[in-house]
Design an enzyme around this catalytic site. Structure first.
Site, mmCIF file in Angstrom:
data_model
loop_
_atom_site.group_PDB
_atom_site.id
_atom_site.type_symbol
_atom_site.label_atom_id
_atom_site.label_comp_id
_atom_site.label_asym_id
_atom_site.label_seq_id
_atom_site.Cartn_x
_atom_site.Cartn_y
_atom_site.Cartn_z
ATOM 1 N N ASP A 155 17.012 27.556 -55.868
ATOM 2 C CA ASP A 155 16.886 27.795 -54.579
ATOM 3 C C ASP A 155 15.936 27.522 -53.909
ATOM 4 O OD1 ASP A 155 16.819 29.744 -51.908
ATOM 5 O OD2 ASP A 155 18.775 30.540 -53.058
ATOM 6 N N CYS B 164 32.455 37.759 -44.336
ATOM 7 C CA CYS B 164 33.671 36.860 -44.538
ATOM 8 C C CYS B 164 34.927 36.861 -43.520
ATOM 9 C CB CYS B 164 34.174 37.177 -46.120
ATOM 10 S SG CYS B 164 33.184 36.630 -47.468
#
Length: 474
Positions: free
Chosen positions: A30, A263
């Protein structure tokens, strides 16, 4: 196998921990140095039941590590999973693929052997084709294949969803990539979990089609709940009668204040944009978005009605803030537009959530937060259950009502038994079932405050600001 996971948000971290738990060597990468430093200390950036234990075990067994150096993660990797964020663009709602494409270009310059680059992030149809073009242009001599392996993780039960899924979808146009991914999921094949191998574009569409269908199902039962209230039926029994039909199924037939999370709202909108790009109308999906958006705001009208139409100066205790239980995710949570509408109507808001207060502070203004639900309700004119956490469904109504100024209870999750609520003196308002209009209290009848105009259900809510959650959770 050695697996590199690019992105340590929700999907990336859960996938990394679970693959490591299967015995693979996994490196999570990351760009956020603070996040990686925290992960190395054993501090997780998200709340997900069981994930901390799984990560700790994998790190202790030296099967999982974290780095900010992408070259370390990619070196010698058999599979590179792209699990970076694809947030909706503000201007049009389409998935922003900038992070995906940037990661793909960087990976192209680092692979040193045949590598399968897999999109775990939820991406529009054709994204894999573009990734392949970008990587070929960046590194013509590289040996790789691009595949799609969409995730179907539900926040709050992601570990179980990964380890015992309904199905695994592998989208690959290259036979070597398909074989490698099938080998990766061999533990699930041994459990007789269906593993569907398709071409890449079909796999990309399966994820959007699945989420949009579930979103439509939720909107349908919510509209049915409104009809139940009008005709004197009980939506819980209607849903039970529907769900017993195996062609329909009981899942996602729980009427509530609307769907949220990262989502369903984002993926239904992205699917709609894709359909428009290809001149294929999807009116049912489009209407589901409109129904859900309006519903979240209309829930404030129920609270105001429970307060006898007078919200000005009322103190309202909001119990549960996150879009669902067992997560700290506030993205698109129904609590946000509801609270904002109540504030516009003049109500003062007190709020409690078992895990979401930190993220809620970033998206809500002028709200007093409490760690204890009973303290939150003390002195309130109404208590509103929005998120059905187990701890909130188990509240002692006698204790809750004892500290309230008025015993008004608005239950958006069918958590409380009407007879029990009545026994403790509550005027109960619920979704989708016959109920008497909450009785007026002496305070309400004596008040000289004029009725507050209910907020416009179609009014635009304040745009949600970002929080610390990243990735693509369901």
């Amino acid at each position: 196998m050695k697996i590199a996971v690019i992105g340590t948000g929700y999907v990336g971290l859960v996938s990394a921990a679970c693959f490591a738990g299967w015995g693979h060597e996994v490196v999570g990468a990351d760009k956020d140095a603070r996040k990686i430093a925290a992960l190395r200390r054993g501090e997780l950036p998200i709340y997900e039941p069981g994930l901390d234990r799984l990560v700790d075990e994998a790190v202790a067994q030296k099967r999982l590590s974290f780095t900010t150096d992408l070259s370390i993660a990619v070196a010698g990797a058999d599979i590179v999973l792209l699990a970076v964020g694809t947030p909706p663009r503000l201007r049009d709602g389409e998935a922003d693929l900038a992070f995906v494409y940037a990661a793909a270009r960087e990976v192209a310059g680092l692979i040193d052997r045949f590598t399968v680059v897999v999109t775990k992030s939820t991406v529009p149809v054709g994204t894999g084709d573009e990734i392949e073009r970008l990587m070929t242009r960046a590194r013509p001599d590289a040996s790789f294949a691009v595949a799609s392996n969409p995730e179907f993780l539900r926040e709050g039960s992601a570990i179980g969803d990964f380890q015992r899924p309904d199905r695994v979808v592998i989208g690959a146009n290259d036979s070597r990539a398909r074989e490698l991914l099938q080998a990766l999921y061999a533990p699930l094949r041994e459990q007789n979990v269906p593993i569907l191998a398709t071409d890449r574009r079909t796999a990309e569409l399966i994820k959007y089609a699945s989420n949009a269908f579930l979103a439509v199902k939720i909107s349908y039962i919510n509209e049915m709940a409104d009809l139940c209230e009008s005709v004197g039926a009980d939506v819980r029994e209607v849903a039970l009668g529907m769900g017993l039909d195996h062609r329909i199924g009981a899942g996602f037939l729980n009427a509530g204040p609307g769907y949220g999370g990262s989502c369903f709202p984002k993926d239904t909108l992205a699917l709609l944009r894709t359909s428009q790009d290809h001149a294929v109308p999807m009116r049912i999906v489009q209407e589901s978005l409109a129904v859900n958006d309006a519903r979240k705001r209309r829930m404030a009208l129920k609270v105001i009605d429970a307060l006898d139409g007078r919200a000005e100066g009322a103190s309202v205790a909001i119990l549960g803030l996150t879009f669902k239980p067992e997560t700290d995710d506030m993205r698109e949570a129904p609590s946000i537009p509801l609270i904002e509408a109540l504030q516009r109507a003049g109500a003062r808001i007190r709020a409690h959530d078992p895990e979401g207060i930190e993220n809620a502070r970033a998206v809500l203004d002028d709200v007093e937060f409490f760690d204890d639900p009973y303290e939150c309700a003390a002195g309130a004119d109404a208590a509103v259950l929005i998120t059905d956490w187990k701890s909130l469904k188990a509240l002692d109504l006698g204790r809750l009502g004892h500290g309230m100024r008025r015993r008004v209870l608005v239950d958006f999750r069918h958590a409380f038994d009407p007879a029990e609520a009545e026994r403790h003196g509550f005027a109960l308002t619920a979704i989708g079932r016959p109920s008497e209009k909450p009785r007026r209290t002496e305070r309400a009848e004596a008040s000289s405050t004029p009725e507050t105009k209910a907020p416009d259900p179609g009014a635009r809510s304040t745009p949600q600001r970002s929080n610390r959650m990243t990735g693509e959770p369901l």
